[in-house]
Enzyme design. Structure first.
Site, short mmCIF file in Angstrom:
data_model
loop_
_atom_site.label_atom_id
_atom_site.label_comp_id
_atom_site.label_asym_id
_atom_site.label_seq_id
_atom_site.Cartn_x
_atom_site.Cartn_y
_atom_site.Cartn_z
N ASP A 76 0.86 -1.18 0.00
CA ASP A 76 0.00 0.00 0.00
C ASP A 76 0.90 1.23 0.00
O ASP A 76 1.82 1.34 0.80
CB ASP A 76 -0.94 -0.01 1.21
N THR A 77 0.60 2.16 -0.88
CA THR A 77 1.54 3.21 -1.25
C THR A 77 0.79 4.46 -1.65
O THR A 77 -0.34 4.37 -2.13
CB THR A 77 2.39 2.73 -2.46
N VAL A 78 1.42 5.63 -1.51
CA VAL A 78 0.89 6.84 -2.14
C VAL A 78 1.92 7.36 -3.12
O VAL A 78 3.11 7.39 -2.86
CB VAL A 78 0.53 7.94 -1.13
#
Length: 529
Positions: free
Chosen positions: A348-350
Site C-alpha cells: 500500500d503506497t501513495v
C-alpha cells in the site's frame, strides 16, 4: 476526447504550478505550498506529510520514500530513501526457527524507516520554504481531525480485525474500537505531537532520542531485532536514474533495490513486439503486456536486490540488448506456459507528482508497504511501522536474502520521462507488485495512443491474482476482450478490487502549460493555478 455524457473527468490544465495526489486534502496542501512561493519539492513534502495523516493505511513517517527530481535544464536526480534491515538479523536464525518467509504482520518485517531522511535531503537541496512550514497542514489535521475519505474507509475496514491485535494500533487506529466510516471525523493527537516535534527539531528528533527509543523498544518487545543504533545510522542516498527509450521519450526509474527496472524491461519488450501499434483496448494488446510482464517479473524475482548483491546492474538489465535475450519467449498468438508465476507481495503506497513555474518537477512515492505496514504502532508517538522486511527472501544464496544492514527488494517506483532534453511526463502508478505493469500501461496510453493524462489513468487494467495464474480484469474491460484472452490461453475473472492508482503530469513546453490527471481508483485529484 472523452464522452461528456458518460462518467469521467477532464484533465486539469494550468500554467503556474500543478499537483496531483491521491487525496484532495494533500493536493490542497501542495497547492498552498506552491502559492506561498514554495518549490515543487516543498509542495510534495507538504502533501506527503498530510497523506501520513489522512491515508494512514498507505503511507507515513514510519515508511520509505523514493523520488525523481527534474530541473529546468533537464537534469534528473534520484533519491533512494529506503531503510535497511536491522544490524542483528541472520537468515540462518529465521530458517532454523522454522520461518519459510518473513511474516508481514510481525516485528521481523520492520525495517528502518527511511522516508524522513529522504524528505530532509530533498528539502536541503531543493526546498525554499522553512522545513517546519511543510508540516502545518498535517499537524492541524491530526490535531483537529479530518473527514475520512471513501477509499480510505474501504481500506481501513478491511484491516480492523488484525489492527485490534496490536496495542498501539488499537489506540491510534481504531477510535472507539472500530474502523472509522466515510465522512467520520478522526483525530490523531499522538501523531500530531510527533509531527510537531519533527517539524520544530528536524528529522533527528525521529532517528535519535525518545521516538527512536520507543520504536526500538516496540519492535524488540515483539521479538524483532531493530535497535536505536540502526535508526541513528539511517541515511538517504542520491542515485543516478536508469533509463530506456520509449515512444520518443527517455523514461527514467530509480535503480535497484527498487523494481523500476522491471518497468523498463517491459517497455523494451513492448517496443520489440510492436505492442504500441495495437488498439488500446484489444485483447492482443493486453496479451503482449501480460507476457512481457511475466518475463520482466521473473527477472525481478530471480535477480533484483540491494545492488551490492546483484550479479547484473540495473542499467544492464534495462538495456535493449538484455530485452532481446527475452523477447523470443513471447508468442503473440498464445500464452507461454513455461514462464514462471510471478511472486506478488502485497503493498500500500501513495504516489504524487508536483511541477512548479520555475521548471522543477518531482515524481514522489512514499509507502509503509502492506496495509498499515506491519500493523505495529508505537503506543506514545503513534508511528505506524512499515513491514518492508517482508520483501526479503530467506532462500540460501538468493541475492535478496535478508542480511544485516541490507536494503530489501522494493516495490515503490516513481517515474520520469524526458523529451528533447526536458522533462516531459512525471508519472507513477501505486499498487505494490502492479506498479511496473502500471508504468508500462499508462505510458503506452500516453505516447502510443495519444491519451491525455486523465484518460491514460482511467483506462481499464488487468493483473494476476496473487499466487494464481489467473488474470483479474477490471470492470471496464469488455466481455468480448475477456473471451479473446481465454482464446489466447489465459484464465480470467473479474477483479475484486481496482488495480493500483496513479497520477501524471504532462509538461507542454510549446504552450507553457501543465496537463494532469489523478486516478479514479483513489480519492485524489489534480489541481493547479
Amino acid at each position: 476526447m472523452r464522452r461528456f455524457d458518460l462518467p469521467g473527468r477532464s484533465p486539469v490544465i494550468a500554467e503556474n504550478g500543478m499537483a496531483a495526489t491521491s487525496h484532495p486534502l494533500a493536493s490542497a496542501s501542495a497547492l498552498q505550498a506552491l502559492r506561498a512561493g514554495g518549490t515543487a519539492v516543498d509542495a510534495a513534502l507538504a502533501a506527503s506529510a498530510t497523506l501520513a495523516v489522512v491515508e494512514p493505511q498507505m503511507t507515513g513517517i514510519g515508511g520509505d520514500c523514493f523520488a525523481l527530481v527534474a530541473q529546468a535544464d533537464g537534469t534528473v536526480h534520484g533519491i533512494n530513501g529506503s531503510g535497511r534491515a536491522a544490524g542483528g538479523v541472520d537468515a540462518a536464525w529465521y530458517r532454523d526457527s522454522g520461518f519459510a518467509a518473513i511474516p508481514p504482520h510481525s516485528a521481523h518485517a520492520v525495517t528502518v524507516p527511511g522516508a524522513l531522511r529522504a524528505w530532509e535531503a530533498l528539502h536541503q537541496r531543493y526546498g525554499r520554504l522553512p522545513f517546519e512550514r511543510l508540516f502545518d497542514d498535517a499537524v492541524a489535521l491530526a490535531e483537529n481531525g479530518y473527514p475520512v475519505a471513501p477509499r480510505v474507509a474501504f481500506d481501513w475496514a478491511r484491516e480492523a480485525e488484525t489492527l485490534a491485535g496490536d496495542p498501539g494500533a488499537a489506540i491510534h487506529l481504531l477510535p472507539g474500537g472500530r474502523a472509522p466510516v466515510t465522512g467520520e471525523r478522526v483525530k490523531m493527537p499522538g501523531l500530531a505531537a510527533t509531527l510537531r516535534r519533527i517539524a520544530c527539531e528536524g528529522v533527528s528528533a525521529f532517528y535519535e532520542g525518545a521516538i527512536a527509543r520507543e520504536i526500538a523498544d516496540t519492535v524488540q518487545a515483539s521479538g524483532g531485532f531493530l535497535t536505536e543504533a540502526d535508526l541513528a545510522a539511517s541515511t538517504a542516498e542520491w542515485v543516478t536514474p536508469i533509463s530506456t527509450a520509449y515512444g520518443g521519450h527517455q523514461v527514467m526509474e530509480i535503480p535497484p533495490n527498487g523494481q523500476g527496472v522491471v518497468a523498463l524491461i517491459m517497455m523494451n519488450l513492448l517496443t520489440l513486439t510492436g505492442a504500441g501499434d495495437l488498439r488500446p483496448g484489444s485483447a492482443r494488446r493486453y496479451h503482449l503486456e501480460v507476457e512481457a510482464g511475466r518475463l520482466a517479473y521473473a527477472v525481478r524475482d530471480a535477480m533484483l536486490a540491494d545492488p551490492a548483491h546483484m550479479t547484473m546492474s540495473g542499467a544492464d538489465l534495462a538495456s535493449m540488448d538484455f530485452a532481446r535475450t527475452l523477447v523470443g519467449q513471447i508468442d503473440p498468438t498464445r500464452r507461454n506456459p513455461s514462464i514462471q508465476l510471478p511472486q506478488l507481495p502485497g503493498s500500500d503506497t501513495v504516489y504524487l507528482t508536483v511541477a512548479d513555474r520555475n521548471g522543477l518537477v518531482i515524481s514522489f512515492i512514499n509507502s509503509i508497504y502492506g496495509a498499515f505496514g506491519a500493523q505495529i504502532v508505537t503506543p506514545k508517538s503513534a508511528v505506524v511501522l512499515q513491514n518492508r522486511g517482508a520483501g526479503f527472501s530467506l532462500a540460501e544464496g538468493h541475492p535478496n536474502m535478508i542480511a544485516p544492514d541490507k536494503r530489501p527488494m522494493h516495490t515503490i517506483i516513481p517515474a520520469m520521462a524526458t523529451k528533447d532534453g526536458k522533462a516531459s511526463i512525471s508519472f507513477g502508478v501505486m499498487g505494490g507488485a502492479y506498479q511496473p505493469m502500471g508504468h508500462a500501461h499508462v505510458l503506452s496510453n500516453l505516447v502510443d495512443h495519444g491519451m491525455d493524462p486523465q484518460e491514460a489513468l482511467d483506462h481499464p487494467r488487468l493483473f494476476w491474482a496473487k499466487g494464481e495464474e489467473v488474470l483479474e480484469l477490471e470492470a471496464g474491460i469488455a466481455a468480448g476482450v475477456a473471451d479473446d484472452l481465454v482464446a489466447l490461453g489465459h484464465s480470467v475473472r473479474p477483479a475484486p478490487t481496482p488495480h493500483g492508482g496513479g497520477q501524471a503530469i504532462v509538461i507542454d513546453h510549446a504552450d507553457g502549460f501543465f496537463v494532469a490527471g489523478s486516478d479514479p481508483r483513489k480519492d485524489g485529484l489534480a489541481i493547479g493555478y
